[in-house]
Design an enzyme around this catalytic site. Structure first.
Site, mmCIF file in Angstrom:
data_model
loop_
_atom_site.group_PDB
_atom_site.id
_atom_site.type_symbol
_atom_site.label_atom_id
_atom_site.label_comp_id
_atom_site.label_asym_id
_atom_site.label_seq_id
_atom_site.Cartn_x
_atom_site.Cartn_y
_atom_site.Cartn_z
ATOM 1 N N ASP A 204 -9.302 6.171 -2.095
ATOM 2 C CA ASP A 204 -8.109 6.730 -2.735
ATOM 3 C C ASP A 204 -8.560 7.518 -3.971
ATOM 4 O O ASP A 204 -9.763 7.680 -4.197
ATOM 5 C CB ASP A 204 -7.097 5.623 -3.094
ATOM 6 C CG ASP A 204 -7.544 4.784 -4.286
ATOM 7 O OD1 ASP A 204 -8.744 4.841 -4.659
ATOM 8 O OD2 ASP A 204 -6.701 4.073 -4.861
ATOM 9 N N TYR B 280 -5.795 6.848 4.199
ATOM 10 C CA TYR B 280 -6.017 5.853 3.146
ATOM 11 C C TYR B 280 -5.313 4.541 3.482
ATOM 12 O O TYR B 280 -5.915 3.456 3.474
ATOM 13 C CB TYR B 280 -5.523 6.361 1.768
ATOM 14 C CG TYR B 280 -5.355 5.190 0.848
ATOM 15 C CD1 TYR B 280 -6.474 4.555 0.314
ATOM 16 C CD2 TYR B 280 -4.087 4.619 0.613
ATOM 17 C CE1 TYR B 280 -6.343 3.406 -0.452
ATOM 18 C CE2 TYR B 280 -3.949 3.476 -0.145
ATOM 19 C CZ TYR B 280 -5.078 2.875 -0.675
ATOM 20 O OH TYR B 280 -4.947 1.725 -1.405
ATOM 21 N N GLU C 135 0.826 -1.212 0.000
ATOM 22 C CA GLU C 135 0.000 0.000 0.000
ATOM 23 C C GLU C 135 0.858 1.258 0.000
ATOM 24 O O GLU C 135 0.552 2.224 -0.688
ATOM 25 C CB GLU C 135 -0.958 0.000 1.199
ATOM 26 C CG GLU C 135 -2.076 -1.026 1.102
ATOM 27 C CD GLU C 135 -2.976 -0.806 -0.121
ATOM 28 O OE1 GLU C 135 -3.024 0.320 -0.644
ATOM 29 O OE2 GLU C 135 -3.604 -1.776 -0.569
#
Ligand code: SF4
Length: 309
Positions: free
Chosen positions: A157, A139, A56
Site C-alpha cells: 500500500d 492491495y 481493509e
C-alpha cells in the site's frame, strides 16, 4: 542477493542493496510490530475473514480512528457477508456515515452478495478470487490473503511503498506506483516463513503509518534507523521527485457529493430545491449529482432523489 525487476530505475537502485541489512531490517520491524502494534479492533485474533475484508476496505481511504467505531457497528449489525448481502443498499450507504468515498459501501454490499451466492457465505482465500470481487483491488486482495488467512503474500500500500523506498532503496520519495515492480520488491524482502511474512507486511505498513510518515518521518525514534538505507546514506533528496500535493476538499466536487448524500441519508426523498440549498454552486452541484446517480448511490424518481433500495 540482487533480484531482477522490470522497473529499470528500481533495478539500478537494487544493485546497491544489501541482503544482510534487509534481513535485519525486516526482523526488527516484525519484532517491533509484535511489541507495539496499535490495538485496532480488527487486530483481535478472533476477527473473521469478513471482518478483515471490511477493515481493509474501510481503512483504505479513511483514517483508522474514524473507521474503528463504524467497523464495530457494522460487525455488530452484519457479522457475516451473508448478513450484509441480505441488507438493503440504502441501509448500507446510510451506515457508511461520513467515512467518505461512499461508493465503497455499495461495492462491499455487491461483494457480500457474490460471497453469499458463489462461495456459500465464506470469504475466499485465493488472491485471484478475492480480486474478482467488486471493489477489491490488488492491495485489498493481498491484505486479506495475508491478514485473514495467514498466507505468505506480499502486500503493498502507500505506506509500504514509502518505507520500502526509504529503508530498502535509499530514496526519499517513492517512484510512481507500478504494481508488478512494487510487489516484486516487497516479495524480495519477505521472509520465507508465512507467519513471519504476515508480521513483516503488517509491521512495515504500521511503520509507514506511525513513524516513517510522508511529511515528517520520526527517524530519531525509528526502530529500524540503523538498517535504513536512506538514513545510512545521509537522507539525500530525490532528484526531480516531489510529492503530489493533496487536492483541497473545501469547494471540491467531493464535498458537494458529501453534502447531497448527507441529505439523502436523513430524508426518504430529497428535492432538487433541497439540493440547490445545500450546494448553491450550480456547476459543482450538477457534477456531484450526476456522479452520485451514475455511481448508483442515488436514484431519481417522481418523489425526488433517494438512496438505492
Ligand atoms: S530511519 Fe527514517 S526514513 Fe528510515 S525507515 Fe525510519 S523513519 Fe523511515
Amino acid at each position: 542477493m540482487t533480484k531482477t525487476l522490470t522497473f529499470t530505475r528500481v533495478k539500478t537502485r537494487m544493485t546497491t542493496r544489501n541482503s544482510e541489512r534487509e534481513r535485519a531490517l525486516v526482523t526488527t520491524v516484525a519484532r517491533w510490530f509484535r511489541r507495539t502494534a496499535r490495538p485496532l479492533p480488527w487486530r483481535d485474533s478472533e476477527t473473521s475473514a469478513w471482518g478483515i475484508v471490511l477493515s481493509e476496505v474501510m481503512a483504505q481511504q479513511t483514517p483508522v480512528a474514524r473507521v474503528a467505531p463504524i467497523w464495530l457497528e457494522w460487525m455488530d449489525r452484519w457479522p457475516t457477508a451473508t448478513d450484509l448481502a441480505n441488507a438493503s443498499p440504502a441501509d448500507v450507504v446510510r451506515a457508511w456515515g461520513r467515512m467518505g468515498y461512499p461508493r465503497r459501501a455499495l461495492n462491499l454490499h455487491a461483494a457480500a452478495v457474490r460471497i453469499r451466492d458463489e462461495y456459500g457465505g465464506e470469504v475466499p482465500a485465493d488472491v485471484d478470487a478475492l480480486e474478482s470481487l467488486p471493489g477489491i483491488g490488488s492491495y485489498t486482495a493481498r491484505a486479506v490473503a495475508a491478514f485473514a488467512f495467514g498466507q505468505r503474500v506480499p502486500v503493498v500500500d502507500t505506506n509500504i511503498r514509502r518505507v520500502l523506498a526509504r529503508a530498502v532503496l535509499g530514496i526519499a520519495v517513492p517512484e510512481p506506483p507500478r504494481v508488478k515492480a512494487d510487489i516484486d520488491l516487497m516479495e524480495s524482502v519477505l521472509p520465507t516463513s508465512a507467519k513471519e511474512s504476515v508480521a513483516v507486511n503488517a509491521g512495515i505498513m504500521e511503520l509507514g503509518a506511525v513513524v516513517c510518515t510522508a511529511r515528517s518521518p520520526l527517524c530519531g525514534d525509528c526502530p529500524v534507523a540503523e538498517h535504513c538505507a536512506w538514513a545510512l546514506a545521509g537522507f539525500p533528496a530525490n532528484a526531480g521527485r516531489t510529492r503530489t500535493p493533496q487536492k483541497k476538499y473545501e469547494g471540491s466536487i467531493r464535498q458537494a457529493r458529501g453534502a447531497i448524500l448527507a441529505l439523502a441519508r436523513n430524508n426518504p426523498h430529497v428535492t432538487a430545491s433541497d439540493i440547490a440549498t445545500a450546494v448553491p454552486d450550480q456547476p459543482r452541484r450538477d457534477l456531484a449529482l450526476e456522479g452520485l446517480l451514475s455511481d448508483g448511490l442515488l436514484v431519481d424518481s417522481a418523489q425526488g432523489f433517494s438512496l438505492p433500495t
